[in-house]
Design an enzyme around this catalytic site. Structure first.
Site, PDB file in Angstrom:
ATOM      1  N   GLU A   1      15.580  32.881  29.313  1.00 19.54           N
ATOM      2  CA  GLU A   1      15.897  34.263  28.924  1.00 19.54           C
ATOM      3  C   GLU A   1      14.805  35.280  29.281  1.00 19.54           C
TER       4      GLU A   1
ATOM      5  N   TYR B   1      11.509  35.001  28.641  1.00 17.95           N
ATOM      6  CA  TYR B   1      10.336  35.005  27.758  1.00 17.95           C
ATOM      7  C   TYR B   1       9.152  34.329  28.476  1.00 17.95           C
TER       8      TYR B   1
ATOM      9  N   GLY C   1      40.353  52.813   8.265  1.00 20.33           N
ATOM     10  CA  GLY C   1      40.619  54.087   8.920  1.00 20.33           C
ATOM     11  C   GLY C   1      41.360  55.057   8.023  1.00 20.33           C
TER      12      GLY C   1
ATOM     13  N   ALA D   1      36.215  48.311  13.739  1.00 22.37           N
ATOM     14  CA  ALA D   1      36.750  47.179  12.985  1.00 22.37           C
ATOM     15  C   ALA D   1      35.691  46.572  12.078  1.00 22.37           C
TER      16      ALA D   1
ATOM     17  N   LYS E   1      39.154  41.466  26.430  1.00 18.25           N
ATOM     18  CA  LYS E   1      39.198  41.482  24.968  1.00 18.25           C
ATOM     19  C   LYS E   1      40.347  40.631  24.415  1.00 18.25           C
TER      20      LYS E   1
ATOM     21  N   GLN F   1      12.928  26.759  16.499  1.00 14.25           N
ATOM     22  CA  GLN F   1      12.753  27.248  17.872  1.00 14.25           C
ATOM     23  C   GLN F   1      11.382  27.881  18.023  1.00 14.25           C
TER      24      GLN F   1
ATOM     25  N   GLU G   1      34.148  57.761  13.362  1.00 13.61           N
ATOM     26  CA  GLU G   1      33.249  56.646  13.662  1.00 13.61           C
ATOM     27  C   GLU G   1      33.741  55.326  13.084  1.00 13.61           C
TER      28      GLU G   1
ATOM     29  N   HIS H   1      16.919  38.501  29.744  1.00 12.57           N
ATOM     30  CA  HIS H   1      17.440  39.659  29.003  1.00 12.57           C
ATOM     31  C   HIS H   1      17.549  40.892  29.886  1.00 12.57           C
ATOM     32  N   GLU H   2      16.688  40.980  30.895  1.00 11.85           N
ATOM     33  CA  GLU H   2      16.732  42.172  31.749  1.00 11.85           C
ATOM     34  C   GLU H   2      17.780  42.050  32.862  1.00 11.85           C
TER      35      GLU H   2
ATOM     36  N   CYS I   1      28.388  39.658  10.830  1.00 13.69           N
ATOM     37  CA  CYS I   1      29.457  39.363  11.779  1.00 13.69           C
ATOM     38  C   CYS I   1      30.627  40.297  11.537  1.00 13.69           C
TER      39      CYS I   1
ATOM     40  N   GLN J   1      28.889  43.233  17.895  1.00 11.65           N
ATOM     41  CA  GLN J   1      28.704  44.462  17.125  1.00 11.65           C
ATOM     42  C   GLN J   1      27.894  44.305  15.845  1.00 11.65           C
TER      43      GLN J   1
ATOM     44  N   ARG K   1      14.709  24.637  26.344  1.00 11.05           N
ATOM     45  CA  ARG K   1      15.721  25.563  26.877  1.00 11.05           C
ATOM     46  C   ARG K   1      15.278  25.975  28.271  1.00 11.05           C
TER      47      ARG K   1
HETATM   48  P1  FAD Z   1      44.711  50.082  11.834  1.00  8.47           P
HETATM   49  O1  FAD Z   1      44.233  49.064  12.768  1.00  8.47           O
HETATM   50  O2  FAD Z   1      45.159  51.379  12.351  1.00  8.47           O
HETATM   51  O3  FAD Z   1      45.882  49.433  10.976  1.00  8.47           O
HETATM   52  C1  FAD Z   1      46.698  50.161  10.100  1.00  8.47           C
HETATM   53  C2  FAD Z   1      48.044  49.466   9.959  1.00  8.47           C
HETATM   54  O4  FAD Z   1      48.810  50.097   8.921  1.00  8.47           O
HETATM   55  C3  FAD Z   1      48.895  49.567  11.214  1.00  8.47           C
HETATM   56  O5  FAD Z   1      49.312  48.273  11.603  1.00  8.47           O
HETATM   57  C4  FAD Z   1      50.081  50.437  10.798  1.00  8.47           C
HETATM   58  O6  FAD Z   1      51.270  50.066  11.455  1.00  8.47           O
HETATM   59  C5  FAD Z   1      50.157  50.135   9.308  1.00  8.47           C
HETATM   60  N1  FAD Z   1      50.814  51.167   8.491  1.00  8.47           N
HETATM   61  C6  FAD Z   1      50.499  52.483   8.401  1.00  8.47           C
HETATM   62  N2  FAD Z   1      51.295  53.083   7.486  1.00  8.47           N
HETATM   63  C7  FAD Z   1      52.121  52.136   6.993  1.00  8.47           C
HETATM   64  C8  FAD Z   1      53.155  52.142   6.015  1.00  8.47           C
HETATM   65  N3  FAD Z   1      53.487  53.225   5.317  1.00  8.47           N
HETATM   66  N4  FAD Z   1      53.806  50.989   5.766  1.00  8.47           N
HETATM   67  C9  FAD Z   1      53.488  49.858   6.430  1.00  8.47           C
HETATM   68  N5  FAD Z   1      52.498  49.792   7.357  1.00  8.47           N
HETATM   69  C10 FAD Z   1      51.828  50.923   7.632  1.00  8.47           C
HETATM   70  N6  FAD Z   1      36.947  48.391  17.074  1.00  8.47           N
HETATM   71  C11 FAD Z   1      35.860  47.667  17.171  1.00  8.47           C
HETATM   72  O7  FAD Z   1      35.134  47.530  16.184  1.00  8.47           O
HETATM   73  N7  FAD Z   1      35.509  47.043  18.329  1.00  8.47           N
HETATM   74  C12 FAD Z   1      36.268  47.149  19.430  1.00  8.47           C
HETATM   75  O8  FAD Z   1      35.917  46.570  20.464  1.00  8.47           O
HETATM   76  C13 FAD Z   1      37.439  47.903  19.365  1.00  8.47           C
HETATM   77  N8  FAD Z   1      38.220  48.034  20.445  1.00  8.47           N
HETATM   78  C14 FAD Z   1      39.349  48.775  20.349  1.00  8.47           C
HETATM   79  C15 FAD Z   1      40.138  48.914  21.478  1.00  8.47           C
HETATM   80  C16 FAD Z   1      41.302  49.657  21.407  1.00  8.47           C
HETATM   81  C17 FAD Z   1      42.141  49.813  22.634  1.00  8.47           C
HETATM   82  C18 FAD Z   1      41.696  50.246  20.186  1.00  8.47           C
HETATM   83  C19 FAD Z   1      42.964  51.030  20.101  1.00  8.47           C
HETATM   84  C20 FAD Z   1      40.897  50.126  19.066  1.00  8.47           C
HETATM   85  C21 FAD Z   1      39.716  49.410  19.144  1.00  8.47           C
HETATM   86  N9  FAD Z   1      38.875  49.285  18.058  1.00  8.47           N
HETATM   87  C22 FAD Z   1      37.762  48.525  18.150  1.00  8.47           C
HETATM   88  C23 FAD Z   1      39.116  50.010  16.814  1.00  8.47           C
HETATM   89  C24 FAD Z   1      39.669  49.110  15.718  1.00  8.47           C
HETATM   90  O9  FAD Z   1      40.794  48.423  16.199  1.00  8.47           O
HETATM   91  C25 FAD Z   1      39.995  49.959  14.501  1.00  8.47           C
HETATM   92  O10 FAD Z   1      38.815  50.527  14.015  1.00  8.47           O
HETATM   93  C26 FAD Z   1      40.624  49.129  13.401  1.00  8.47           C
HETATM   94  O11 FAD Z   1      41.834  48.569  13.851  1.00  8.47           O
HETATM   95  C27 FAD Z   1      40.920  49.961  12.162  1.00  8.47           C
HETATM   96  O12 FAD Z   1      41.474  49.124  11.203  1.00  8.47           O
HETATM   97  P2  FAD Z   1      42.435  49.638  10.055  1.00  8.47           P
HETATM   98  O13 FAD Z   1      42.978  48.430   9.401  1.00  8.47           O
HETATM   99  O14 FAD Z   1      41.713  50.601   9.204  1.00  8.47           O
HETATM  100  O15 FAD Z   1      43.595  50.446  10.758  1.00  8.47           O
HETATM  101  P1  NAP Z   2      35.509  58.004  19.503  1.00  8.04           P
HETATM  102  O1  NAP Z   2      34.595  56.971  20.017  1.00  8.04           O
HETATM  103  O2  NAP Z   2      35.099  58.817  18.348  1.00  8.04           O
HETATM  104  O3  NAP Z   2      35.823  58.962  20.738  1.00  8.04           O
HETATM  105  C1  NAP Z   2      36.721  60.015  20.660  1.00  8.04           C
HETATM  106  C2  NAP Z   2      36.652  60.863  21.925  1.00  8.04           C
HETATM  107  O4  NAP Z   2      37.568  61.929  21.820  1.00  8.04           O
HETATM  108  C3  NAP Z   2      35.298  61.442  22.160  1.00  8.04           C
HETATM  109  O5  NAP Z   2      35.028  61.347  23.553  1.00  8.04           O
HETATM  110  C4  NAP Z   2      35.459  62.891  21.749  1.00  8.04           C
HETATM  111  O6  NAP Z   2      34.508  63.467  22.561  1.00  8.04           O
HETATM  112  C5  NAP Z   2      36.922  63.179  22.039  1.00  8.04           C
HETATM  113  N1  NAP Z   2      37.546  64.141  21.141  1.00  8.04           N
HETATM  114  C6  NAP Z   2      37.453  64.207  19.792  1.00  8.04           C
HETATM  115  N2  NAP Z   2      38.191  65.233  19.318  1.00  8.04           N
HETATM  116  C7  NAP Z   2      38.763  65.825  20.380  1.00  8.04           C
HETATM  117  C8  NAP Z   2      39.606  66.943  20.535  1.00  8.04           C
HETATM  118  N3  NAP Z   2      40.037  67.652  19.493  1.00  8.04           N
HETATM  119  N4  NAP Z   2      39.977  67.282  21.773  1.00  8.04           N
HETATM  120  C9  NAP Z   2      39.572  66.585  22.839  1.00  8.04           C
HETATM  121  N5  NAP Z   2      38.753  65.521  22.755  1.00  8.04           N
HETATM  122  C10 NAP Z   2      38.352  65.139  21.533  1.00  8.04           C
HETATM  123  O7  NAP Z   2      36.884  57.363  19.142  1.00  8.04           O
HETATM  124  P2  NAP Z   2      37.836  56.377  19.943  1.00  8.04           P
HETATM  125  O8  NAP Z   2      37.529  56.336  21.393  1.00  8.04           O
HETATM  126  O9  NAP Z   2      39.196  56.794  19.533  1.00  8.04           O
HETATM  127  O10 NAP Z   2      37.514  54.972  19.330  1.00  8.04           O
HETATM  128  C11 NAP Z   2      37.794  54.687  17.952  1.00  8.04           C
HETATM  129  C12 NAP Z   2      36.820  53.706  17.401  1.00  8.04           C
HETATM  130  O11 NAP Z   2      37.057  52.436  17.961  1.00  8.04           O
HETATM  131  C13 NAP Z   2      35.398  54.100  17.743  1.00  8.04           C
HETATM  132  O12 NAP Z   2      34.667  54.354  16.571  1.00  8.04           O
HETATM  133  C14 NAP Z   2      34.844  52.938  18.462  1.00  8.04           C
HETATM  134  O13 NAP Z   2      33.629  52.495  17.863  1.00  8.04           O
HETATM  135  C15 NAP Z   2      35.861  51.832  18.299  1.00  8.04           C
HETATM  136  N6  NAP Z   2      35.949  51.171  19.613  1.00  8.04           N
HETATM  137  C16 NAP Z   2      34.887  50.421  19.999  1.00  8.04           C
HETATM  138  C17 NAP Z   2      34.929  49.821  21.217  1.00  8.04           C
HETATM  139  C18 NAP Z   2      33.785  48.947  21.655  1.00  8.04           C
HETATM  140  O14 NAP Z   2      33.795  48.455  22.756  1.00  8.04           O
HETATM  141  N7  NAP Z   2      32.788  48.684  20.837  1.00  8.04           N
HETATM  142  C19 NAP Z   2      35.993  49.989  22.057  1.00  8.04           C
HETATM  143  C20 NAP Z   2      37.050  50.772  21.633  1.00  8.04           C
HETATM  144  C21 NAP Z   2      37.002  51.379  20.402  1.00  8.04           C
HETATM  145  P3  NAP Z   2      34.249  64.986  22.792  1.00  8.04           P
HETATM  146  O15 NAP Z   2      34.344  65.612  21.440  1.00  8.04           O
HETATM  147  O16 NAP Z   2      32.897  65.028  23.393  1.00  8.04           O
HETATM  148  O17 NAP Z   2      35.301  65.396  23.758  1.00  8.04           O
HETATM  149 FE1  SF4 Z   3      28.842  38.586  16.635  1.00  3.17          FE
HETATM  150 FE2  SF4 Z   3      30.758  38.181  14.846  1.00  3.17          FE
HETATM  151 FE3  SF4 Z   3      31.235  39.707  16.993  1.00  3.17          FE
HETATM  152 FE4  SF4 Z   3      30.957  37.047  17.202  1.00  3.17          FE
HETATM  153  S1  SF4 Z   3      32.575  38.157  16.135  1.00  3.17           S
HETATM  154  S2  SF4 Z   3      30.015  38.557  18.514  1.00  3.17           S
HETATM  155  S3  SF4 Z   3      29.393  36.646  15.689  1.00  3.17           S
HETATM  156  S4  SF4 Z   3      29.784  40.128  15.351  1.00  3.17           S
END
Ligand code: FAD
Ligand code: NAP
Ligand code: SF4
Length: 704
Positions: free
Chosen positions: A166, A168, A680, A689, A423, A102, A686, A254-255, A355, A341, A216
């Site tokens: 885009e 450019y 988690g 996924a 999503k 490219q 912070e 891009h803008e 990825c 991401q 393109r």
């Molecule tokens: P979890 O997803 O919490 O999975 C843990 C699993 O363990 C659960 O299924 C639970 O049931 C199981 N478990 C726990 N204890 C036991 C036990 N004793 N026996 C059997 N099973 C058990 N992240 C992103 O990166 N991008 C996003 O856009 C994004 N969007 C999100 C939107 C929403 C609405 C939510 C809620 C989350 C989003 N996240 C996103 C966050 C992301 O989903 C989490 O960071 C990720 O799922 C964490 O993965 P994990 O496997 O560590 O934990």
């Molecule tokens: P998060 O991004 O860390 O936000 C948590 C929020 O709760 C913050 O606004 C925080 O802000 C507040 N908070 C924390 N402790 C608190 C307390 N004791 N009392 C009241 N408020 C409190 O976490 P999340 O929203 O749960 O998301 C979880 C993860 O999923 C994030 O890391 C995120 O990256 C990921 N995710 C990503 C996307 C995406 O589109 N990329 C979408 C969803 C989730 P204050 O402390 O300022 O109140």
């Molecule tokens: Fe980028 Fe992977 Fe997310 Fe697709 S799934 S947008 S390639 S990070």
């Protein structure tokens, strides 16, 4: 008979036969400018060719130094730069692939002092004001493109893609908004097209008839004062005559403030533009943007929207995308979920591209899942992203894996994420792992909370038990109007006025879920003209009325959503702005009662003056002119020394206050065998996924 007869049909382009209709689109990996990076780049492409990729387009390489995206950005202008390119082309050809370079001149998007443009106008997304190119410099730039294409041919590339979209340099010449020139390269539509057309003609002349020349073409600029579609077609015809073999569709600068590739864009959401090109041109047309499954690609080609589909991110997510389609195994494809991401967000923050769903992307040499020396019985607790990814990777290596999941379905928090408007594709990740775990013989016990007894026989235990929502400890949080985000996303009834506690990723997603009308039309909401009559394809956005009135609260004072993704955060913020969502930041929670949420905010004057109407520093109103009384926005009810008490009226309060690790089993497990805690369960702060999956695959790769 193939399920994808159109997608997998070969195609003759000049003297080259493409094995199928899927082009692996350009992705700038960051290795292009890394000394010695060509070996890893070659490995990255080779893995994709082995997975069925036919024609690959490289990341953007400038035809001269001033067109490079950064000061140290890659360019191709001299013979002595060819050896690393040969490493790449030789490797791709040895596997039977085809590869085009490219050629991309960044123009006013270049982030260095020597940026150049048709006119000295700074882009809204760049701090650098470009220098205007003199007429002779424009002519020299045309020759630079031709010279770079000839060098690319000598380096073994099968073709080039000239980046004309885009926003450019080439695109900047085409649009009156960015081209104020009065010489032969500006002033009229035909003159603005001259630069693009001369480049294509000179590239064809320099490379001969057998070389692939892709162009393109910016078919929809999505910026003000841009090309009308008639002008786009006129350019298409001239580019065709100048010798292009394929026109690839470009959508949006891009803008542009319209999402074009993020999750919120409907699948194949812009192929109607490619169709309009194809109906009016003779040259082959490729469609792009938000195509991530073979079914979508097949449908686009079968209905005549395009001759080819150009997919980029799907090849990061799964190098064997095409091969799996060919073998009729689409359920095994690790589908790109358009999150940006680990790909674009990394590129824009100077990190190496990878990825989210496939952390091996761009780390093929480093993160190797070779056969294990000692097959173990491994118990995995939790089937969220971390548990699923670990189980798959460990089973690939030959371990005998049992997964315990207390929910009836695997997926963890992705089961909630996939319910957020836009999503739904996150469900693909769950489908992928479900398919793979079954295929690899992993025992999956759902609906079962693992206990220490379940884990007694395992040689190794991996706790991927994830997170549990934080209960913030606000007085009244156990009241009848208070719900957790999980309840809401699983369908609990929610009132008209909602206060969301927490403005992180989940708070944003929940606010979108509660306000977004599922019948809303993406194009009308964002202002995209599907009739192709408006210049640049831009119309006035017409947001659909929000389903509820929502206020998001956060304790910290910063901009709401500041930690959302680099390339997608603006979209989430814009979506909530369109839905009139209000933000109150810098709050101190007092109590929740049947009237709503009582908070303290630090600046009494601010509250008395604004009482939830406009957008001062701490109260980020969504849109001017809305009816706050009807919407129940925050009102000052009392003052305290140095602070003011606000009532945020709400019928329902949703807790989105972050997460805490859930790893109680770790303390109960005794004995000699190794126990690992990932995702988690390891660190909730912070967490996303991307980290959960990466940690899981890294652990699996590190086992003996
Ligand atoms: P979890 O997803 O919490 O999975 C843990 C699993 O363990 C659960 O299924 C639970 O049931 C199981 N478990 C726990 N204890 C036991 C036990 N004793 N026996 C059997 N099973 C058990 N992240 C992103 O990166 N991008 C996003 O856009 C994004 N969007 C999100 C939107 C929403 C609405 C939510 C809620 C989350 C989003 N996240 C996103 C966050 C992301 O989903 C989490 O960071 C990720 O799922 C964490 O993965 P994990 O496997 O560590 O934990
Ligand atoms: P998060 O991004 O860390 O936000 C948590 C929020 O709760 C913050 O606004 C925080 O802000 C507040 N908070 C924390 N402790 C608190 C307390 N004791 N009392 C009241 N408020 C409190 O976490 P999340 O929203 O749960 O998301 C979880 C993860 O999923 C994030 O890391 C995120 O990256 C990921 N995710 C990503 C996307 C995406 O589109 N990329 C979408 C969803 C989730 P204050 O402390 O300022 O109140
Ligand atoms: Fe980028 Fe992977 Fe997310 Fe697709 S799934 S947008 S390639 S990070």
């Amino acid at each position: 008979m193939s399920s994808y007869p159109h997608l997998l049909a070969p195609l003759r382009v000049g003297s080259v036969t493409l094995p199928h209709r899927v082009i692996m689109g350009s992705m700038h990996t960051g290795l292009e400018e890394t000394p010695g990076g060509e070996h890893e780049l070659a490995r990255f492409y080779v893995e994709r060719v082995r997975g069925g990729a036919g024609l690959i387009v490289t990341g953007g390489i400038s035809p001269n130094p001033e067109g490079a995206a950064r000061e140290d950005g890659a360019h191709l202008s001299q013979e002595d730069q060819l050896p690393p390119h040969r490493t790449v082309t030789d490797a791709v050809h040895a596997e039977g692939g085809l590869i085009a370079l490219q050629l991309m001149h960044s123009g006013r998007y270049a982030m260095h002092a020597d940026a150049v443009a048709p006119s000295p106008l700074r882009a809204p997304i760049n701090r650098v004001t470009p220098r205007e190119l003199g007429t002779e410099e424009v002519e020299r730039t045309v020759e630079d493109f031709a010279h770079a294409a000839a060098l690319a041919q000598r380096a073994g590339y099968d073709g080039v893609e000239i980046m004309g979209s885009e926003g450019y340099l080439i695109n900047e010449f085409l649009v009156a908004h960015t081209n104020h020139r009065t010489d032969r390269y500006g002033g009229s539509d035909a003159a603005r097209r001259r630069f693009a057309v001369e480049i294509v003609r000179r590239v064809r002349e320099a490379t001969g008839p057998d070389f692939l020349v892709m162009y393109r073409l910016s078919a929809l600029d999505l910026v003000p004062d841009a090309q009308e579609f008639e002008q786009v077609l006129a350019l298409g015809r001239e580019v065709e005559q100048a010798g292009a073999s394929i026109i690839n569709t470009g959508i949006g600068w891009h803008e542009a403030r319209i999402p074009t590739i993020a999750t919120s864009v409907p699948p194949a959401g812009f192929t109607w533009v490619s169709r309009a090109l194809r109906e009016n041109l003779s040259v082959l047309v490729a469609a792009v943007n938000r195509m991530n499954t073979p079914e979508i690609g097949e449908a686009v080609i079968a209905r005549g929207d395009a001759d080819l589909v150009c997919m980029a991110r799907p090849f990061l997510a799964d190098p064997a995308f095409v091969e799996k389609a060919r073998r009729e195994r689409p359920a095994e494809i690790n589908t790109c979920i358009a999150c940006n991401q680990a790909c674009l967000d990394h590129t824009f923050s100077g990190q190496r591209m990878s990825c989210l769903v496939n952390p091996r992307a761009m780390r093929e040499d480093e993160l190797v899942l070779g056969p294990t020396r000692t097959a173990e019985r491994i118990a995995v607790v939790g089937a969220g992203p971390a548990g699923m990814a670990f189980a798959e990777a460990a089973a690939v290596r030959g371990h005998r894996v049992t997964v315990f999941e207390e929910q009836d379905e695997i997926g963890g928090q992705f089961q909630l994420a996939r319910r957020i408007p836009g999503k739904a594709d996150y469900g693909h990740t769950i489908r992928y792992f479900r398919t793979r775990l079954a295929e690899l013989g992993v025992t999956v016990r759902t609906g079962h909370t693992a206990t220490t007894e379940d884990l007694a026989d395992a040689d190794r235990v991996v706790l991927a038990t994830g997170v549990t929502p934080r209960i913030p400890g606000i007085a009244g949080e156990d009241g009848p109007t208070v719900l957790g985000y999980k309840d809401v996303l699983e369908g609990a009834p929610v009132g008209r006025r909602v206060a969301v506690i927490g403005g992180g990723g989940i708070g944003f997603d929940v606010a979108h879920f509660l306000t977004h009308d599922p019948n809303a039309d993406f194009y009308r909401e964002w202002g995209v003209d599907r009739t192709l009559e408006a210049p640049g394809g831009l119309l006035r956005p017409e947001p659909t009325a929000p389903l509820r009135s929502v206020t998001v609260l956060q304790r910290s004072a910063g901009k709401p959503g500041a930690r959302l993704g680099t390339t997608t955060g603006w979209i989430h913020r814009a979506e909530l702005r369109m839905a009139d969502v209000d933000f109150v930041t810098g709050v101190e929670y007092l109590r929740i009662d049947e009237r709503g949420v009582h908070v303290l905010v630090p600046d009494p004057g601010l509250v008395e003056e604004n009482a939830g109407v406009s957008a001062p520093a701490q109260h980020h109103g969504a849109r001017a002119g809305h009816d706050d009384a009807a919407r129940g926005a925050a009102t000052a009810v009392d003052t305290a020394p140095g602070k003011a008490e606000l009532l945020v009226p709400a019928d329902t309060v949703v807790l989105c206050a972050g997460q805490e690790s859930r790893a109680e089993l770790a303390e109960q497990l005794t004995g000699e065998r190794p126990v690992h805690v990932i995702g988690g369960a390891h660190v909730a702060s912070e967490l996303d996924a991307k980290r959960a999956i990466r940690e899981a695959v890294e652990l699996a790769a590190s086992l003996p």
